[in-house]
Design a protein around this motif. Structure first.
Motif, PDB file in Angstrom:
ATOM      1  N   THR A  90      34.766 -19.635  11.391  1.00 29.51           N
ATOM      2  CA  THR A  90      36.217 -19.529  11.226  1.00 29.51           C
ATOM      3  C   THR A  90      36.732 -18.215  11.794  1.00 29.51           C
ATOM      4  OG1 THR A  90      36.224 -20.944   9.266  1.00 29.51           O
ATOM      5  CG2 THR A  90      38.088 -19.438   9.542  1.00 29.51           C
ATOM      6  N   ALA A  91      36.018 -17.121  11.514  1.00 27.43           N
ATOM      7  CA  ALA A  91      36.465 -15.806  11.982  1.00 27.43           C
ATOM      8  C   ALA A  91      36.491 -15.743  13.505  1.00 27.43           C
ATOM      9  CB  ALA A  91      35.554 -14.716  11.416  1.00 27.43           C
ATOM     10  N   TYR A  92      35.418 -16.183  14.147  1.00 28.83           N
ATOM     11  CA  TYR A  92      35.387 -16.166  15.605  1.00 28.83           C
ATOM     12  C   TYR A  92      36.324 -17.219  16.195  1.00 28.83           C
ATOM     13  CZ  TYR A  92      31.448 -12.924  15.794  1.00 28.83           C
ATOM     14  OH  TYR A  92      30.651 -11.815  15.701  1.00 28.83           O
ATOM     15  N   GLY A  93      36.483 -18.334  15.476  1.00 27.91           N
ATOM     16  CA  GLY A  93      37.402 -19.360  15.947  1.00 27.91           C
ATOM     17  C   GLY A  93      38.837 -18.866  15.975  1.00 27.91           C
ATOM     18  N   ARG A  94      39.215 -18.067  14.990  1.00 23.28           N
ATOM     19  CA  ARG A  94      40.562 -17.489  14.971  1.00 23.28           C
ATOM     20  C   ARG A  94      40.753 -16.575  16.179  1.00 23.28           C
ATOM     21  NH1 ARG A  94      40.220 -14.995  10.413  1.00 23.28           N
ATOM     22  NH2 ARG A  94      40.739 -16.867   9.226  1.00 23.28           N
ATOM     23  N   ALA A  95      39.725 -15.774  16.476  1.00 23.67           N
ATOM     24  CA  ALA A  95      39.813 -14.894  17.651  1.00 23.67           C
ATOM     25  C   ALA A  95      39.897 -15.719  18.937  1.00 23.67           C
ATOM     26  CB  ALA A  95      38.600 -13.968  17.693  1.00 23.67           C
ATOM     27  N   ARG A  96      39.144 -16.812  18.998  1.00 18.65           N
ATOM     28  CA  ARG A  96      39.157 -17.675  20.183  1.00 18.65           C
ATOM     29  C   ARG A  96      40.549 -18.248  20.426  1.00 18.65           C
ATOM     30  NH1 ARG A  96      35.970 -21.862  18.361  1.00 18.65           N
ATOM     31  NH2 ARG A  96      37.901 -22.744  17.573  1.00 18.65           N
ATOM     32  N   GLY A  97      41.263 -18.560  19.349  1.00 15.95           N
ATOM     33  CA  GLY A  97      42.607 -19.091  19.489  1.00 15.95           C
ATOM     34  C   GLY A  97      43.593 -18.069  20.024  1.00 15.95           C
ATOM     35  N   GLU A  98      43.308 -16.791  19.801  1.00 17.13           N
ATOM     36  CA  GLU A  98      44.210 -15.733  20.257  1.00 17.13           C
ATOM     37  C   GLU A  98      43.941 -15.327  21.700  1.00 17.13           C
ATOM     38  OE1 GLU A  98      44.194 -12.368  17.626  1.00 17.13           O
ATOM     39  OE2 GLU A  98      44.058 -13.627  15.843  1.00 17.13           O
ATOM     40  N   SER A  99      42.654 -15.322  22.102  1.00 19.05           N
ATOM     41  CA  SER A  99      42.308 -14.759  23.402  1.00 19.05           C
ATOM     42  C   SER A  99      40.912 -15.214  23.815  1.00 19.05           C
ATOM     43  CB  SER A  99      42.343 -13.222  23.326  1.00 19.05           C
ATOM     44  OG  SER A  99      41.772 -12.626  24.470  1.00 19.05           O
ATOM     45  N   PRO A 100      40.655 -15.301  25.132  1.00 17.16           N
ATOM     46  CA  PRO A 100      39.288 -15.605  25.576  1.00 17.16           C
ATOM     47  C   PRO A 100      38.324 -14.451  25.380  1.00 17.16           C
ATOM     48  CG  PRO A 100      40.876 -15.760  27.396  1.00 17.16           C
ATOM     49  CD  PRO A 100      41.600 -15.182  26.241  1.00 17.16           C
ATOM     50  N   LEU A 101      38.853 -13.249  25.065  1.00 12.84           N
ATOM     51  CA  LEU A 101      38.028 -12.070  24.850  1.00 12.84           C
ATOM     52  C   LEU A 101      38.359 -11.450  23.500  1.00 12.84           C
ATOM     53  CD1 LEU A 101      38.263 -10.230  28.307  1.00 12.84           C
ATOM     54  CD2 LEU A 101      36.265 -11.419  27.384  1.00 12.84           C
ATOM     55  N   ALA A 102      37.332 -10.865  22.879  1.00 16.42           N
ATOM     56  CA  ALA A 102      37.511 -10.101  21.644  1.00 16.42           C
ATOM     57  C   ALA A 102      36.691  -8.826  21.751  1.00 16.42           C
ATOM     58  CB  ALA A 102      37.068 -10.930  20.435  1.00 16.42           C
ATOM     59  N   ARG A 103      36.946  -7.910  20.843  1.00 21.45           N
ATOM     60  CA  ARG A 103      36.155  -6.692  20.735  1.00 21.45           C
ATOM     61  C   ARG A 103      35.412  -6.748  19.418  1.00 21.45           C
ATOM     62  NH1 ARG A 103      34.658  -3.213  24.468  1.00 21.45           N
ATOM     63  NH2 ARG A 103      35.666  -1.256  23.896  1.00 21.45           N
ATOM     64  N   VAL A 104      34.078  -6.622  19.463  1.00 23.98           N
ATOM     65  CA  VAL A 104      33.225  -6.729  18.285  1.00 23.98           C
ATOM     66  C   VAL A 104      32.588  -5.374  18.028  1.00 23.98           C
ATOM     67  CG1 VAL A 104      31.187  -7.859  17.323  1.00 23.98           C
ATOM     68  CG2 VAL A 104      32.775  -9.157  18.749  1.00 23.98           C
ATOM     69  N   SER A 105      32.601  -4.946  16.756  1.00 31.76           N
ATOM     70  CA  SER A 105      32.028  -3.635  16.448  1.00 31.76           C
ATOM     71  C   SER A 105      31.502  -3.610  15.022  1.00 31.76           C
ATOM     72  CB  SER A 105      33.082  -2.528  16.632  1.00 31.76           C
ATOM     73  OG  SER A 105      34.150  -2.720  15.728  1.00 31.76           O
ATOM     74  N   ALA A 106      30.660  -2.618  14.772  1.00 34.45           N
ATOM     75  CA  ALA A 106      30.124  -2.336  13.446  1.00 34.45           C
ATOM     76  C   ALA A 106      29.577  -0.913  13.490  1.00 34.45           C
ATOM     77  CB  ALA A 106      29.027  -3.323  13.056  1.00 34.45           C
ATOM     78  N   PRO A 107      29.389  -0.278  12.341  1.00 35.69           N
ATOM     79  CA  PRO A 107      28.775   1.057  12.361  1.00 35.69           C
ATOM     80  C   PRO A 107      27.427   1.015  13.080  1.00 35.69           C
ATOM     81  CG  PRO A 107      29.680   0.596  10.196  1.00 35.69           C
ATOM     82  CD  PRO A 107      29.796  -0.677  10.984  1.00 35.69           C
ATOM     83  N   GLY A 108      27.300   1.829  14.123  1.00 32.40           N
ATOM     84  CA  GLY A 108      26.066   1.852  14.895  1.00 32.40           C
ATOM     85  C   GLY A 108      25.959   0.757  15.932  1.00 32.40           C
ATOM     86  N   PHE A 109      26.998  -0.057  16.080  1.00 29.89           N
ATOM     87  CA  PHE A 109      26.965  -1.164  17.038  1.00 29.89           C
ATOM     88  C   PHE A 109      28.339  -1.299  17.677  1.00 29.89           C
ATOM     89  CE2 PHE A 109      27.740  -5.601  18.181  1.00 29.89           C
ATOM     90  CZ  PHE A 109      26.635  -5.892  18.952  1.00 29.89           C
ATOM     91  N   GLY A 110      28.379  -1.197  18.992  1.00 31.31           N
ATOM     92  CA  GLY A 110      29.607  -1.474  19.706  1.00 31.31           C
ATOM     93  C   GLY A 110      30.522  -0.275  19.814  1.00 31.31           C
ATOM     94  N   PRO A 111      31.792  -0.542  20.170  1.00 34.37           N
ATOM     95  CA  PRO A 111      32.324  -1.892  20.350  1.00 34.37           C
ATOM     96  C   PRO A 111      31.812  -2.538  21.644  1.00 34.37           C
ATOM     97  CG  PRO A 111      33.982  -0.286  20.948  1.00 34.37           C
ATOM     98  CD  PRO A 111      32.809   0.497  20.415  1.00 34.37           C
ATOM     99  N   VAL A 112      31.683  -3.875  21.582  1.00 28.93           N
ATOM    100  CA  VAL A 112      31.301  -4.635  22.765  1.00 28.93           C
ATOM    101  C   VAL A 112      32.343  -5.724  22.979  1.00 28.93           C
ATOM    102  CG1 VAL A 112      28.845  -4.207  22.356  1.00 28.93           C
ATOM    103  CG2 VAL A 112      29.864  -6.342  21.559  1.00 28.93           C
ATOM    104  N   TRP A 113      32.454  -6.155  24.225  1.00 27.88           N
ATOM    105  CA  TRP A 113      33.323  -7.278  24.547  1.00 27.88           C
ATOM    106  C   TRP A 113      32.614  -8.569  24.140  1.00 27.88           C
ATOM    107  CZ3 TRP A 113      38.075  -5.897  26.113  1.00 27.88           C
ATOM    108  CH2 TRP A 113      38.231  -4.634  26.690  1.00 27.88           C
TER     109      TRP A 113
END
Length: 377
Positions: A18-41
């Protein structure tokens, strides 16, 4: 506007689709991040993800295999085809692919069936299918396919469990044993060829012993995917009794069902990061050279542009085109073996009555997996 996704967000951990699906509805690209990881496209739409995974402007990291916690003499064997690009990757892939073809995987099916039956016979009336069935099965299959002697196989199960943990003293300690066991298996098959992958590859001109040892390591590493897939599939079917009944009524649906289950609840949520070799423009967004990019498999495998009614699990329909095994030059070499192994496992399990007792999911932002699947048989 490119949506932002935090891998520590409780919704991402509990319901990434659901979380990624919501992002998919907004844009073909998202920015993903976490402490020690990312951000990555992250690419969130199916056709765009296929294009990115086959785009030579993006490359895998040549150093992702480096593990300072592993003994130095073992480190060269950790560099698998997943870290190779271009001509080097193409040469080795061309040489080893016949040993992992769909036809060869079907040839191994009669060897996998008794391994599955033995594990099921050893289950208690109330058993954790993840711990007692799904996790040991891939290592049993790997041992069968590379000729590990039966007395050594319990130790290889321990190796598999250590590798599945991904870190720690047990992980590092397992690597020398895997490498030594691989070299011993190669020596046995040089002396006495059999019906297995190592014998197939020893007959191929141009594959070195070091590459064979690395391939065994790659099998152990990738062998964790069927464990999580089988557990996810059983949990999904128990939660969808109509789909479970359809499979029990018509086992011939199983090949379609396995691909549909990979699409709907496969363990891969994000692909291994790739890095831009140069500045790249995607959908009007500049991806600077050196930036990391992934395919958000949790989004692309439920993209309504490519799959009708994508949030519905339907084992009666073909699910071709999913990216559960990746796409492009680095499409999973062992995909056919994973499919056959999963088919055999599910066919055998579904012949038994199953009632869920405890289904616990691990909060892992990179892998959709269970931590326990206790059932009554």
């Amino acid at each position: 506007m490119v949506p932002e996704i935090s891998l520590t967000d409780p919704e991402v951990l509990t319901d990434p689709f659901t979380a990624y699906g919501r992002a998919r509805g907004e844009s073909p690209l998202a920015r993903v991040s976490a402490p020690g990881f990312g951000p990555v496209w992250a690419v969130t739409r199916h056709e765009d993800a296929r294009a990115m995974l086959a785009d030579r402007r993006f490359e895998l990291s040549p150093d992702s295999y480096q593990r300072p916690d592993v003994p130095e003499h073992c480190r060269p064997y950790l560099r698998t085809m997943s870290e190779m690009e271009g001509d080097e990757h193409a040469r080795l892939r061309r040489l080893v692919s016949p040993a992992f073809s769909a036809r060869r995987a079907l040839d191994f099916r009669p060897r996998i069936e008794p391994l599955v039956a033995r594990l099921i016979d050893e289950l208690s009336a109330e058993a954790d299918l993840l711990r007692d069935f799904a996790r040991p099965l891939p290592m049993d299959v790997i041992c069968e396919l590379v000729g590990i002697p039966h007395p050594d196989r319990p130790r290889w199960r321990e190796y598999g469990a250590a590798v599945a943990s991904g870190h720690g003293q047990a992980f590092a300690a397992s690597i020398p044993g895997i490498m030594a066991g691989a070299r011993a298996a190669i020596a046995r098959r040089r002396e006495s060829p059999g019906d297995d992958i190592l014998s197939d590859l020893l007959a191929v001109d141009g594959v070195t012993e070091a590459e064979l040892v690395t391939l065994v390591w790659h099998l152990v590493l990738a062998g964790q995917t069927p464990a999580n897939l089988i557990a996810n599939a059983v949990a999904a079917l128990l939660d969808h009794p109509g789909q479970l009944a359809a499979l029990r009524a018509d086992p011939g649906l199983m090949p379609h069902a396995v691909d549909e289950l990979i699409r709907w609840c496969g363990p891969t949520l994000l692909t291994i990061p790739r890095y831009a070799r140069e500045d790249v423009e995607l959908h009007g967004v500049r991806i600077p050279r050196g930036d990391a990019i992934v395919a958000a498999v949790a989004a692309v495998n439920r993209d309504p542009r490519s799959f009708p009614a994508p949030d519905v699990l339907d084992v009666t329909k073909p699910a071709s085109g999913h990216l559960g095994f990746g796409h492009g030059p680095h499409f999973c070499l062992g995909a056919s073996l994973a499919r056959v192994q999963t088919e055999v496992a599910l066919n055998a399990l579904l012949r038994r009555p199953l009632a869920p007792v405890t289904v616990e999911r691990a909060p892992d932002p990179g892998t959709w997996r269970l931590s326990a699947l206790v059932v009554k048989l």
